[in-house]
Design a protein around this motif. Structure first.
Motif, PDB file in Angstrom:
ATOM      1  N   ASP A 235       0.823  -1.208   0.000  1.00 49.94           N
ATOM      2  CA  ASP A 235       0.000   0.000   0.000  1.00 49.94           C
ATOM      3  C   ASP A 235       0.859   1.260   0.000  1.00 49.94           C
ATOM      4  O   ASP A 235       0.533   2.248  -0.663  1.00 49.94           O
ATOM      5  CB  ASP A 235      -0.936   0.008   1.208  1.00 49.94           C
ATOM      6  CG  ASP A 235      -2.087  -0.977   1.072  1.00 49.94           C
ATOM      7  OD1 ASP A 235      -2.297  -1.484  -0.058  1.00 49.94           O
ATOM      8  OD2 ASP A 235      -2.750  -1.254   2.080  1.00 49.94           O
ATOM      9  N   THR A 236       1.955   1.229   0.761  1.00 50.60           N
ATOM     10  CA  THR A 236       2.846   2.382   0.796  1.00 50.60           C
ATOM     11  C   THR A 236       3.555   2.568  -0.539  1.00 50.60           C
ATOM     12  O   THR A 236       3.716   3.695  -1.022  1.00 50.60           O
ATOM     13  CB  THR A 236       3.889   2.211   1.916  1.00 50.60           C
ATOM     14  OG1 THR A 236       3.217   2.088   3.167  1.00 50.60           O
ATOM     15  CG2 THR A 236       4.842   3.397   1.966  1.00 50.60           C
ATOM     16  N   VAL A 238       2.546   1.849  -3.546  1.00 51.25           N
ATOM     17  CA  VAL A 238       1.698   2.330  -4.651  1.00 51.25           C
ATOM     18  C   VAL A 238       1.155   3.732  -4.388  1.00 51.25           C
ATOM     19  O   VAL A 238       0.545   4.332  -5.275  1.00 51.25           O
ATOM     20  CB  VAL A 238       0.533   1.350  -4.919  1.00 51.25           C
ATOM     21  CG1 VAL A 238       1.060  -0.039  -5.245  1.00 51.25           C
ATOM     22  CG2 VAL A 238      -0.437   1.292  -3.739  1.00 51.25           C
ATOM     23  N   SER A 239       1.380   4.257  -3.182  1.00 50.33           N
ATOM     24  CA  SER A 239       0.856   5.572  -2.811  1.00 50.33           C
ATOM     25  C   SER A 239       1.914   6.655  -3.017  1.00 50.33           C
ATOM     26  O   SER A 239       3.087   6.370  -3.291  1.00 50.33           O
ATOM     27  CB  SER A 239       0.396   5.559  -1.350  1.00 50.33           C
ATOM     28  OG  SER A 239      -0.579   4.558  -1.126  1.00 50.33           O
ATOM     29  N   GLU A 240       1.499   7.912  -2.865  1.00 50.95           N
ATOM     30  CA  GLU A 240       2.448   9.023  -2.897  1.00 50.95           C
ATOM     31  C   GLU A 240       3.449   8.884  -1.752  1.00 50.95           C
ATOM     32  O   GLU A 240       3.086   8.444  -0.675  1.00 50.95           O
ATOM     33  CB  GLU A 240       1.701  10.349  -2.766  1.00 50.95           C
ATOM     34  CG  GLU A 240       0.824  10.678  -3.949  1.00 50.95           C
ATOM     35  CD  GLU A 240       1.616  11.203  -5.147  1.00 50.95           C
ATOM     36  OE1 GLU A 240       2.847  11.380  -5.000  1.00 50.95           O
ATOM     37  OE2 GLU A 240       1.019  11.414  -6.195  1.00 50.95           O
ATOM     38  N   ARG A 243       4.512   5.835  -5.682  1.00 49.67           N
ATOM     39  CA  ARG A 243       3.636   5.565  -6.825  1.00 49.67           C
ATOM     40  C   ARG A 243       4.230   4.515  -7.773  1.00 49.67           C
ATOM     41  O   ARG A 243       4.325   4.709  -8.974  1.00 49.67           O
ATOM     42  CB  ARG A 243       3.325   6.849  -7.587  1.00 49.67           C
ATOM     43  CG  ARG A 243       2.494   7.826  -6.786  1.00 49.67           C
ATOM     44  CD  ARG A 243       2.075   9.034  -7.595  1.00 49.67           C
ATOM     45  NE  ARG A 243       3.201   9.894  -7.906  1.00 49.67           N
ATOM     46  CZ  ARG A 243       3.669  10.107  -9.140  1.00 49.67           C
ATOM     47  NH1 ARG A 243       3.108   9.511 -10.176  1.00 49.67           N
ATOM     48  NH2 ARG A 243       4.686  10.919  -9.325  1.00 49.67           N
ATOM     49  N   LYS A 245       4.000   0.829  -9.533  1.00 52.61           N
ATOM     50  CA  LYS A 245       2.991  -0.146  -9.909  1.00 52.61           C
ATOM     51  C   LYS A 245       3.385  -1.517  -9.364  1.00 52.61           C
ATOM     52  O   LYS A 245       4.459  -2.039  -9.682  1.00 52.61           O
ATOM     53  CB  LYS A 245       2.818  -0.216 -11.425  1.00 52.61           C
ATOM     54  CG  LYS A 245       1.740  -1.202 -11.879  1.00 52.61           C
ATOM     55  CD  LYS A 245       1.523  -1.145 -13.365  1.00 52.61           C
ATOM     56  CE  LYS A 245       0.540  -2.199 -13.835  1.00 52.61           C
ATOM     57  NZ  LYS A 245      -0.767  -2.131 -13.179  1.00 52.61           N
TER      58      LYS A 245
END
Length: 297
Positions: A235-236, A238-240, A243, A245
């Motif tokens: 989750d971290t 793929v997040s700002e 980012r 993939k």
């Protein structure tokens, strides 16, 4: 390091599930379980070269606490020499140099519990492997306190004990990790990134490299992660601001159960053998357990 054969039901069971993984993934499978130490690059080469009728694609099942980034570089040279497509599956963890390694893949597969780590290379010091960034950051902190006149006597003694040659080696290892991650992300993982999703404009080679440099900078920011062993979840990632993939293991209806059963059998085996074995490398044609020379005495 010495290599030992694995016999009996354990070998048969692990081979069975590795074959199932190959069927599910429609690719060759190479499993690496353990630290990334000198000699692993040779075992990787031997394992791949002994694969008969290999496909153009390989999936690397990786579980590692990290290790030596120079070894990673040679492993990628071997893997990419033989395969056009490379995927990495991380059932649990791929830390430090392992994080750098997975960035050489076209795809990275993780579950919600899987993690990568800060790209903090390890250097051999006094017979042990130590994280480079902890030394670099401590030296910088002492230096800043010395410039401001706040350094106490105990800190002054510690500062004087830092070896300039070692510090240079640590800094070069840090830069090498970031350079390799940038190169591999832009070359492999980003090679199909042709257009910007927001504008539809074409993506340039410079933009791929720039985006990879941004990710390398975040993953190499020791102050952000606070610990060499910090787990960075899917989750971290793929997040700002990263980012990146990441493919979800659970999106393949057949993969989670097969991978889980294979990995749990491997974990139990390595746990039972922990006083002897530190590294395991597995393909359908090779089955190697490796123990350190010290433990072989």
């Amino acid at each position: 390091m010495t290599q030992r054969p694995v016999r009996g039901n354990t070998r048969d069971s692990l081979n069975e599930y590795l074959n199932r993984l190959e069927d599910v993934l429609q690719s060759d499978v190479l499993t690496i379980f353990g630290p990334i130490r000198p000699g692993l690059e040779n075992i990787t080469r031997d394992s791949i070269e002994r694969l008969r009728n290999h496909r153009s694609r390989i999936a690397v099942v990786l579980d590692t606490v990290g290790g030596i980034v120079e070894v990673v570089e040679r492993m990628v040279t071997v893997i990419r020499h033989h395969y056009n497509e490379v995927d990495f599956l991380v059932p649990d963890r791929a830390m430090s140099a392992g994080t750098v390694l997975v960035m050489a893949g076209d795809k990275i597969f993780m579950n919600y519990f899987s993690c990568l780590g800060p790209i903090d290379p390890q250097i051999q010091k006094d017979g042990k492997f130590v994280p480079a960034m902890s030394y670099l950051n401590q030296y910088q902190r002492f230096s800043e306190r010395a410039e401001s006149g706040q350094l106490n006597m105990a800190e002054l003694i510690l500062l004087n004990n830092f070896d300039p040659g070692e510090l240079y080696q640590f800094e070069q290892a840090r830069l090498l990790s970031q350079d390799l991650l940038t190169k591999w992300l832009s070359t492999y993982k980003f090679r199909d990134w042709d257009t910007h999703s927001s504008t539809g404009a074409p993506v340039t080679a410079e933009e791929r490299t720039g985006r990879a440099e941004e990710i390398a900078k975040v993953l190499g920011n020791y102050e952000r992660w606070r610990s060499h062993g910090r787990a960075i979840s899917r989750d971290t990632l793929v997040s700002e601001p990263i980012r990146l993939k990441i493919e979800k293991i659970e999106d393949n209806p057949y993969l989670p159960s097969v991978l889980e059963r294979y990995f749990r059998r491997l974990e139990r085996y390595m746990y039972m053998q922990r006083n002897r074995y530190e590294l395991f490398v597995h393909t359908r044609n090779t089955f190697n357990t490796i123990r350190s020379a010290a433990r072989a005495l």
